[in-house]
Motif scaffolding. Structure first.
Motif, PDB file in Angstrom:
ATOM      1  N   ASP A 183      42.279  35.141  45.743  1.00  0.00           N
ATOM      2  CA  ASP A 183      43.605  36.684  45.353  1.00  0.00           C
ATOM      3  C   ASP A 183      44.096  36.236  46.228  1.00  0.00           C
ATOM      4  OD1 ASP A 183      42.529  37.536  43.358  1.00  0.00           O
ATOM      5  OD2 ASP A 183      40.811  39.138  44.377  1.00  0.00           O
ATOM      6  N   LEU A 186      46.894  33.145  46.019  1.00  0.00           N
ATOM      7  CA  LEU A 186      47.654  33.466  44.994  1.00  0.00           C
ATOM      8  C   LEU A 186      48.706  34.319  45.668  1.00  0.00           C
ATOM      9  CD1 LEU A 186      48.206  33.259  42.564  1.00  0.00           C
ATOM     10  CD2 LEU A 186      46.841  35.488  41.900  1.00  0.00           C
ATOM     11  N   LYS A 187      48.813  34.837  46.533  1.00  0.00           N
ATOM     12  CA  LYS A 187      49.621  36.540  47.091  1.00  0.00           C
ATOM     13  C   LYS A 187      50.932  35.141  47.789  1.00  0.00           C
ATOM     14  CE  LYS A 187      46.492  39.889  48.231  1.00  0.00           C
ATOM     15  NZ  LYS A 187      45.972  41.087  48.964  1.00  0.00           N
ATOM     16  N   LYS A 188      50.506  34.403  48.332  1.00  0.00           N
ATOM     17  CA  LYS A 188      51.219  33.205  48.990  1.00  0.00           C
ATOM     18  C   LYS A 188      52.015  31.660  47.713  1.00  0.00           C
ATOM     19  CE  LYS A 188      48.319  33.441  52.316  1.00  0.00           C
ATOM     20  NZ  LYS A 188      47.189  32.518  53.762  1.00  0.00           N
ATOM     21  N   GLY A 192      53.080  32.909  41.112  1.00  0.00           N
ATOM     22  CA  GLY A 192      51.995  34.135  41.179  1.00  0.00           C
ATOM     23  C   GLY A 192      51.357  33.322  39.853  1.00  0.00           C
ATOM     24  N   ARG A 193      51.401  32.105  40.221  1.00  0.00           N
ATOM     25  CA  ARG A 193      50.031  31.313  39.864  1.00  0.00           C
ATOM     26  C   ARG A 193      49.190  30.618  40.560  1.00  0.00           C
ATOM     27  NH1 ARG A 193      51.366  26.876  35.944  1.00  0.00           N
ATOM     28  NH2 ARG A 193      49.566  27.581  34.083  1.00  0.00           N
ATOM     29  N   GLN A 226      54.347  26.968  46.699  1.00  0.00           N
ATOM     30  CA  GLN A 226      53.173  27.829  48.547  1.00  0.00           C
ATOM     31  C   GLN A 226      53.760  26.753  49.007  1.00  0.00           C
ATOM     32  OE1 GLN A 226      49.245  27.253  47.923  1.00  0.00           O
ATOM     33  NE2 GLN A 226      49.155  27.955  50.015  1.00  0.00           N
TER      34      GLN A 226
END
Length: 229
Positions: A183, A186-188, A192-193, A226
């Motif tokens: 999680d 994923l925020k980075k 968003g996937r 990312q």
């Protein structure tokens, strides 16, 4: 019909690519560690070889016929900070992730068909580092090796490419991580996937296709934004 030699076929990206190759009517030659894997892995042919024992590479592949594509998807991740790594873990990481792929490139080059390609799995960690320092270093080594290898293969009309995924779903490395860690990662990721193993398999297929005939020495980033360079 092309023959694809694939390592890491028991799970993750290697398994996804093997399934894709067979679905599209081409041949899979699976690299397996032992006879037990024959019953669990669908392939047209097998080569028994353990990435942790590179000294056996020449003998293991001596009877292998010509191949069109070699996909190096085998890898190991201990998930340890450098301060906590044992010498055995360092050696295992570097052997499986870097030394053995280099030795296999040497052994397999004479068996690579005209216009053939070798495709290696790098990692976003090879660019930016990671908690597992040895893993990041091994993947950075693969990135550099592919660039050098591409120059050696090019005069023969052959290619070498590296794919550097970020966190990828449906792989042992990701499935083993705690959900809170996934999680946080994923925020980075701007998109968003996480990528799926099947997404990476499609990219491998493209890199092995005639559409990529002028692509060699490339490190292809698939990480949702990312890490950008």
């Amino acid at each position: 019909m092309r023959r694809h030699l694939i390592s890491g076929v028991s799970s993750g990206i290697g398994a996804a690519y093997a399934a894709l190759v067979r679905a599209r009517g081409e041949q899979v030659v699976a690299i397996i560690r032992d006879e037990r894997q024959r019953s669990t892995i669908a392939a047209d042919d097998y080569v028994m070889f353990d990435y942790a024992q590179p000294d056996n590479a020449a003998a293991a592949f001596a009877k292998l016929n010509a191949i069109n594509v070699f996909v190096n998807a085998a890898g190991v991740l201990h998930g340890e900070n450098f301060a906590d790594m044992t010498i055995a873990q360092y050696q295992d990481t570097m052997t499986v992730n870097l030394l053995t792929p280099m030795i296999l490139a040497q052994v397999l080059a004479p068996k690579l068909a005209a216009k053939g390609v070798m495709i290696f799995m790098g990692s976003i960690s090879g660019h930016k580092g990671s908690f597992d320092d040895a893993y990041a270093a091994s993947k950075g080594g693969i990135h550099s090796f592919v660039k050098s290898l591409a120059l050696k293969l090019a005069p023969h009309g052959q290619r070498a490419v590296c794919i550097a995924p970020g966190v990828t779903q449906d792989t042992r490395m990701t499935d083993a991580r705690p959900q809170h860690e996934k999680d946080d990662v994923l925020k980075k990721i701007p998109l968003g996937r996480f990528a799926r193993a099947e997404d990476i398999a499609e990219w491998i297929w493209f890199c092995a296709s005639p559409a990529a005939a002028s692509m060699t020495g490339a490190i292809i980033d698939i990480n949702g934004g990312q890490y950008l360079r």
